[in-house]
Write a protein that holds these residues in place. Sequence first.
Motif, PDB file in Angstrom:
ATOM      1  N   THR A 199      68.965  20.630 -71.019  1.00  0.00           N
ATOM      2  CA  THR A 199      68.821  19.440 -71.765  1.00  0.00           C
ATOM      3  C   THR A 199      67.988  18.654 -71.036  1.00  0.00           C
ATOM      4  O   THR A 199      68.163  18.150 -69.849  1.00  0.00           O
ATOM      5  N   VAL A 200      67.143  17.653 -72.064  1.00  0.00           N
ATOM      6  CA  VAL A 200      65.994  16.788 -71.245  1.00  0.00           C
ATOM      7  C   VAL A 200      66.362  15.567 -72.251  1.00  0.00           C
ATOM      8  O   VAL A 200      66.704  15.783 -73.621  1.00  0.00           O
ATOM      9  N   THR A 201      66.679  14.324 -71.401  1.00  0.00           N
ATOM     10  CA  THR A 201      66.965  13.331 -72.141  1.00  0.00           C
ATOM     11  C   THR A 201      65.749  12.112 -72.021  1.00  0.00           C
ATOM     12  O   THR A 201      65.361  11.992 -71.065  1.00  0.00           O
ATOM     13  N   PHE A 202      65.036  11.798 -73.120  1.00  0.00           N
ATOM     14  CA  PHE A 202      64.045  11.015 -73.368  1.00  0.00           C
ATOM     15  C   PHE A 202      64.705   9.572 -73.301  1.00  0.00           C
ATOM     16  O   PHE A 202      65.325   9.355 -74.278  1.00  0.00           O
ATOM     17  N   ALA A 203      64.423   8.742 -72.588  1.00  0.00           N
ATOM     18  CA  ALA A 203      64.758   7.325 -72.746  1.00  0.00           C
ATOM     19  C   ALA A 203      63.657   6.240 -72.312  1.00  0.00           C
ATOM     20  O   ALA A 203      62.589   6.643 -71.697  1.00  0.00           O
ATOM     21  N   VAL A 204      63.785   5.073 -72.966  1.00  0.00           N
ATOM     22  CA  VAL A 204      63.228   3.991 -72.504  1.00  0.00           C
ATOM     23  C   VAL A 204      64.019   2.870 -72.073  1.00  0.00           C
ATOM     24  O   VAL A 204      64.828   2.283 -72.587  1.00  0.00           O
ATOM     25  N   ASP A 242      67.787   2.567 -72.874  1.00  0.00           N
ATOM     26  CA  ASP A 242      67.998   3.146 -74.441  1.00  0.00           C
ATOM     27  C   ASP A 242      67.478   4.722 -74.349  1.00  0.00           C
ATOM     28  O   ASP A 242      66.468   5.084 -74.414  1.00  0.00           O
ATOM     29  N   THR A 243      68.604   5.548 -74.741  1.00  0.00           N
ATOM     30  CA  THR A 243      68.233   7.042 -75.016  1.00  0.00           C
ATOM     31  C   THR A 243      67.756   7.077 -76.374  1.00  0.00           C
ATOM     32  O   THR A 243      68.102   6.542 -77.420  1.00  0.00           O
ATOM     33  N   ILE A 244      66.497   7.730 -76.481  1.00  0.00           N
ATOM     34  CA  ILE A 244      65.728   8.022 -77.698  1.00  0.00           C
ATOM     35  C   ILE A 244      66.044   9.310 -78.228  1.00  0.00           C
ATOM     36  O   ILE A 244      65.990   9.289 -79.508  1.00  0.00           O
ATOM     37  N   ARG A 245      66.101  10.347 -77.385  1.00  0.00           N
ATOM     38  CA  ARG A 245      66.271  11.613 -78.161  1.00  0.00           C
ATOM     39  C   ARG A 245      67.026  12.479 -76.808  1.00  0.00           C
ATOM     40  O   ARG A 245      66.481  12.541 -75.700  1.00  0.00           O
ATOM     41  N   HIS A 246      67.541  13.454 -77.396  1.00  0.00           N
ATOM     42  CA  HIS A 246      67.990  14.590 -76.296  1.00  0.00           C
ATOM     43  C   HIS A 246      67.323  15.981 -76.969  1.00  0.00           C
ATOM     44  O   HIS A 246      67.235  16.062 -78.027  1.00  0.00           O
TER      45      HIS A 246
END
Length: 54
Positions: free
Chosen positions: A24-29, A32-36
């Motif tokens: 699982t990869v979590t994209f965040a800014v 704020d989590t943008i997408r898993h």
Amino acid sequence: MNLNASATLTDTTTSSSRPLAGQTVTFAVGDDTIRHDTADSHGMASRSGLRRVP
């Protein structure tokens, strides 16, 4: 000011230079989590066209 921008997010997950599929990869800014997403058989996860409009 509101910004209407899109982005492509990419990650390659590896261990000892070998791809880690299914991780699982979590994209965040910031905080704020943008997408898993789940890494594919090459260890890659990518999403494009994501928008964050305040």
